[in-house]
Design a protein around this motif. Structure first.
Motif, short mmCIF file in Angstrom:
data_model
loop_
_atom_site.label_atom_id
_atom_site.label_comp_id
_atom_site.label_asym_id
_atom_site.label_seq_id
_atom_site.Cartn_x
_atom_site.Cartn_y
_atom_site.Cartn_z
N VAL A 136 48.94 -17.89 117.89
CA VAL A 136 49.68 -16.67 118.38
C VAL A 136 49.65 -15.63 117.28
O VAL A 136 49.51 -14.23 117.79
N ASP A 137 49.94 -15.93 116.01
CA ASP A 137 50.02 -14.86 115.13
C ASP A 137 48.35 -14.37 114.69
O ASP A 137 48.26 -13.28 114.44
N LEU A 138 47.48 -15.37 114.92
CA LEU A 138 46.22 -14.73 114.65
C LEU A 138 45.75 -13.76 115.92
O LEU A 138 45.16 -12.85 115.49
N ALA A 139 46.20 -14.21 116.97
CA ALA A 139 45.73 -12.94 117.73
C ALA A 139 46.38 -11.63 117.76
O ALA A 139 45.73 -10.58 117.85
N LYS A 140 47.55 -11.50 117.05
CA LYS A 140 48.34 -10.30 116.92
C LYS A 140 47.63 -9.70 115.60
O LYS A 140 47.39 -8.29 115.71
N ILE A 141 47.18 -10.33 114.64
CA ILE A 141 46.61 -9.96 113.63
C ILE A 141 45.29 -9.34 113.88
O ILE A 141 44.89 -8.09 113.43
N LEU A 142 44.42 -9.91 114.75
CA LEU A 142 43.27 -9.42 115.12
C LEU A 142 42.91 -8.71 116.39
O LEU A 142 41.77 -8.48 116.75
N SER A 143 44.16 -8.41 116.78
CA SER A 143 44.30 -7.64 118.14
C SER A 143 43.28 -8.29 119.19
O SER A 143 42.64 -7.54 119.82
N THR A 144 43.58 -9.43 119.31
CA THR A 144 42.73 -10.17 120.40
C THR A 144 43.58 -11.15 121.29
O THR A 144 44.76 -11.33 120.85
N SER A 145 43.15 -11.71 122.23
CA SER A 145 43.84 -12.79 122.79
C SER A 145 43.81 -14.20 122.18
O SER A 145 42.81 -14.42 121.24
N ARG A 146 44.81 -15.08 122.78
CA ARG A 146 44.62 -16.45 122.14
C ARG A 146 43.52 -17.17 122.65
O ARG A 146 43.12 -18.10 121.78
N GLN A 147 43.07 -16.87 123.64
CA GLN A 147 41.83 -17.62 124.14
C GLN A 147 40.74 -17.21 123.44
O GLN A 147 39.86 -18.45 123.00
N THR A 148 40.60 -16.08 122.94
CA THR A 148 39.42 -15.60 122.10
C THR A 148 39.65 -16.27 120.64
O THR A 148 38.58 -16.81 120.03
N ILE A 149 40.84 -16.34 120.15
CA ILE A 149 41.04 -16.94 119.01
C ILE A 149 40.62 -18.58 118.96
O ILE A 149 40.04 -19.14 118.05
N SER A 150 40.92 -19.18 120.15
CA SER A 150 40.61 -20.62 120.61
C SER A 150 39.09 -20.72 120.22
O SER A 150 38.55 -21.72 119.55
N GLY A 151 38.37 -19.72 120.72
CA GLY A 151 37.04 -19.97 120.48
C GLY A 151 36.54 -19.66 119.49
O GLY A 151 35.70 -20.52 118.90
N TYR A 152 37.08 -18.79 118.79
CA TYR A 152 36.55 -18.72 117.39
C TYR A 152 36.85 -19.94 116.50
O TYR A 152 35.88 -20.53 115.76
N LEU A 153 38.02 -20.60 116.87
CA LEU A 153 38.07 -21.93 115.85
C LEU A 153 37.37 -23.22 116.25
O LEU A 153 36.84 -23.86 115.48
N ARG A 154 37.08 -23.10 117.45
CA ARG A 154 35.89 -24.24 117.95
C ARG A 154 34.66 -23.95 117.56
O ARG A 154 34.04 -25.13 116.97
#
Length: 368
Positions: free
Chosen positions: A349-367
């Motif tokens: 959730v903090d990564l989404a704030k830092i990178l100004s994107t959605s949590r779903q996008t962050i999950s995709g980045y990490l996968r």
């Protein structure tokens, strides 16, 4: 915002007398008194003092600072008190407070036969707060801070260098000021250094004699980035010492709070920046923070946290990266997300704030 009425009166009197030193002293006191309520106003006062100092002198008042006999360049300059807060670890804070207490109560210590040299040695890498400590000591003691100008003191004629040092130590007791010897290793090197000329060794002797000539009320602060170069006799004449290192986690949190999150910030963001800036100095954190805030002002946008994080990751001690403006590329966002998540445990959730994107996008980045 509270301003001491005596300081206002003193400022007016000094201005009418064209007294450069007293104008600066009264203005410094006013800036210090308002810094806790209005830091920006305090900084504006400091900026004016820096810009207007030379015109003030040329208006008719000449501050009688000691000068080099050949170049006529001043050997000292009166330095403004800082408005930037001082962030120290517990051990350094204890030494700092002990020194101030001993200076303030020196007469009582003398009456009990406990007087000693009020000399403070600050050592450590650049950007760790040595000059800031000197400024805060002068401000706390309400004394002018006189910084030695090594470019004027160190003459091409080495005999003149020793004379210049003697002039400085003759001058300081008359002004009840704090003497700040920055980069003291330039004139206090080991006397057994085979690469140095005999005359340079006499310069060290002159410095030692100057320190010994001062009475129990004199305050001398020396700073060095290269403590190993100092002559042992110099070390012995500085009973108070702080050896600075890069700031610890709690100190880095305070530095980010002050320089970047002026109006307050989320604790999770401050902690994250404190973690990834391990190994950087306070000066590095200040440089990164101010660079990002300048971009924010000029682009009329919020602080770009992704840019702060990327620049911090790409910085090293004494060599900060320049934060980017605008949106980071997808490749850079993936890299930042992966490092913060795997190495520092930053929540999605903090990564989404830092990178100004959605949590779903962050999950995709990490996968990926």
């Amino acid at each position: 915002m509270q301003v001491n009425q005596d300081d206002i009166v003193a400022l007016i009197e000094a201005a009418l007398d064209a007294n450069y030193s007293d104008v600066r002293a009264a203005s410094n006191r006013i800036a210090k008194s308002i810094s806790s309520d209005d830091l920006e106003c305090a900084k504006k006062i400091k900026s004016i003092l820096r810009k207007k100092g030379v015109p003030l002198q040329s208006s008719g008042y000449i501050d009688s600072l000691p000068v080099d006999s050949k170049s006529r360049a001043p050997l000292l300059e009166e330095t403004q008190w800082p408005v930037t807060p001082l962030v120290l670890n517990q051990e350094s804070q204890n030494v700092f407070q002990t020194f101030l207490s001993d200076v303030i109560n020196v007469d009582e210590l003398i009456s009990h036969g406990l007087s000693g040299r009020l000399n403070f040695l600050l050592s450590g890498p650049p950007g760790t707060g040595k000059s800031l400590v000197a400024g805060h000591i002068a401000a706390q003691l309400n004394r002018p801070l006189y910084t030695v100008r090594l470019d004027s003191v160190i003459s091409s004629l080495l005999g003149d260098t020793a004379k210049n040092i003697r002039q400085i130590f003759d001058f300081i007791p008359k002004r009840n000021g704090v003497l700040f010897l920055d980069e003291v290793d330039a004139v206090a090197k080991l006397r057994d250094d085979r690469h140095e000329l005999g005359e340079l060794k006499r310069v060290v002797n002159t410095l030692i004699q100057g320190l010994d000539s001062l009475d129990d009320h004199a305050v001398v602060i020396a700073a060095t980035n290269h403590s190993g170069l100092l002559d042992p006799a110099i070390w012995r004449r500085f009973p108070y010492k702080i050896d600075f290192s890069v700031p610890d986690l709690e100190m880095r949190k305070e530095l980010w709070k002050h320089f970047l999150f002026v109006d307050g910030g989320e604790e999770s963001m401050i902690l994250m920046l404190a973690k990834i800036s391990d190994g950087l100095s306070g000066g590095d954190i200040e440089s990164l923070s101010l660079a990002v805030r300048r971009k924010s002002v000029l682009t009329k946008s919020d602080v770009n946290m992704a840019s702060v994080v990327e620049a911090t990751m790409n910085s090293a001690l004494g060599n900060t990266a320049t934060p980017e403006g605008g949106e980071l590329s997808t490749f850079k966002k993936k890299k930042i997300a992966t490092i913060l998540y795997k190495s520092y445990g930053v929540a999605q959730v903090d990564l989404a704030k830092i990178l100004s994107t959605s949590r779903q996008t962050i999950s995709g980045y990490l996968r990926e």
